[in-house]
Design a protein around this motif. Structure first.
Motif, PDB file in Angstrom:
ATOM      1  N   ILE A  65      43.729  34.297  36.884  1.00 17.58           N
ATOM      2  CA  ILE A  65      44.916  35.159  36.922  1.00 17.58           C
ATOM      3  C   ILE A  65      44.538  36.601  36.606  1.00 17.58           C
ATOM      4  O   ILE A  65      44.997  37.548  37.265  1.00 17.58           O
ATOM      5  N   GLU A  66      43.670  36.783  35.585  1.00 18.01           N
ATOM      6  CA  GLU A  66      43.224  38.133  35.224  1.00 18.01           C
ATOM      7  C   GLU A  66      42.474  38.790  36.377  1.00 18.01           C
ATOM      8  O   GLU A  66      42.662  39.980  36.656  1.00 18.01           O
ATOM      9  N   GLN A  67      41.621  38.033  37.044  1.00 19.69           N
ATOM     10  CA  GLN A  67      40.874  38.569  38.182  1.00 19.69           C
ATOM     11  C   GLN A  67      41.810  38.984  39.309  1.00 19.69           C
ATOM     12  O   GLN A  67      41.619  40.032  39.939  1.00 19.69           O
ATOM     13  N   LEU A  68      42.838  38.156  39.560  1.00 21.57           N
ATOM     14  CA  LEU A  68      43.820  38.495  40.594  1.00 21.57           C
ATOM     15  C   LEU A  68      44.590  39.760  40.224  1.00 21.57           C
ATOM     16  O   LEU A  68      44.843  40.619  41.073  1.00 21.57           O
ATOM     17  N   GLN A  69      44.961  39.863  38.937  1.00 17.57           N
ATOM     18  CA  GLN A  69      45.684  41.054  38.483  1.00 17.57           C
ATOM     19  C   GLN A  69      44.829  42.307  38.650  1.00 17.57           C
ATOM     20  O   GLN A  69      45.329  43.364  39.067  1.00 17.57           O
ATOM     21  N   GLU A  70      43.550  42.194  38.312  1.00 16.37           N
ATOM     22  CA  GLU A  70      42.647  43.330  38.480  1.00 16.37           C
ATOM     23  C   GLU A  70      42.497  43.699  39.951  1.00 16.37           C
ATOM     24  O   GLU A  70      42.456  44.881  40.305  1.00 16.37           O
ATOM     25  N   ARG A  71      42.411  42.684  40.799  1.00 15.86           N
ATOM     26  CA  ARG A  71      42.286  42.928  42.236  1.00 15.86           C
ATOM     27  C   ARG A  71      43.537  43.592  42.796  1.00 15.86           C
ATOM     28  O   ARG A  71      43.451  44.535  43.592  1.00 15.86           O
ATOM     29  N   ILE A  72      44.702  43.142  42.345  1.00 19.86           N
ATOM     30  CA  ILE A  72      45.969  43.744  42.798  1.00 19.86           C
ATOM     31  C   ILE A  72      46.056  45.196  42.356  1.00 19.86           C
ATOM     32  O   ILE A  72      46.457  46.076  43.128  1.00 19.86           O
TER      33      ILE A  72
END
Length: 212
Positions: free
Chosen positions: A187-194
């Motif tokens: 989830i953190e990786q997705l948030q960073e990517r977004i």
């Protein structure tokens, strides 16, 4: 106020270090207490914008105790720096009340920008020997950072973190399942990517508007 804080630091060592036999022994022989005493006077000069004197005191303390605390750092009361050799606490670091810091710990900054760049520790935080907490984020109350961990992200209250990079392994004393840790990281990786894509999109919009 300074004398009161020094006394609370001495009492903290007595309460949390089984080797401490008396307040007098702690006051005279414990280098962690000596570093805190030097720092509390250095911080007073720092707050009154006498920066050279403040830094001079901190450097004398570093030479005598092998503990480096920037005079700008804000330290609460009842702090135990156990053994202490190699501890480094940066200028904009904040350490709450009743924290325990073991040898080799770094509360460091990342980047060269001025302003807040070091971590903020809540109350009753324990940082194990050799741990590194790097960046301008908050570590909640009652947290524990394992020995040699490298913490780069904030923690909620009552969390134990371990590893390189450090991740939560317990919450409120209960072990966090491995699959839940992985899910949280995804989830953190997705948030960073977004966040990265949103930044890129905003840059493209600016260029398109300027072209018009």
């Amino acid at each position: 106020m300074i004398l009161k804080d020094i006394w609370l630091d001495v009492k903290a060592v007595q309460a949390r270090d089984p080797a401490a036999r008396s307040a007098l022994e702690v006051l005279i022989l414990y280098q962690g207490v000596h570093a805190l005493i030097w720092h509390r006077f250095a911080h007073w000069f720092y707050k009154h914008k006498m920066f050279f004197t403040a830094r001079l005191l901190s450097q004398i303390s570093r030479f005598l105790t092998l503990i480096e605390i920037h005079p700008g750092a804000q330290l609460g009361h009842g702090i135990l720096i156990d053994h202490g050799s190699g501890v480094v606490i940066g200028e904009t670091a904040v350490v709450g009340d009743n924290c325990t810091i073991y040898q080799g710990v770094t509360l460091g900054g990342v980047g060269l920008n001025k302003g807040k760049r070091h971590p903020t520790l809540g109350n009753n935080v324990t940082v194990g020997c050799g741990a590194k907490i790097l960046g301008a984020f908050e570590v909640g109350d009652n947290c524990s950072i394992a020995a040699n961990a490298v913490l780069l992200k904030p923690l909620e209250d009552n969390v134990t973190a371990a590893g390189i990079p450090a991740r939560p392994v317990k919450k409120d004393g209960v072990k966090i399942p491995a699959n839940q840790i992985v899910r949280s990281e995804e989830i953190e990786q997705l948030q960073e990517r977004i966040a990265f894509l949103e930044k890129e999109l905003n840059e493209l919009k600016k260029h398109n508007i300027s072209d018009l």
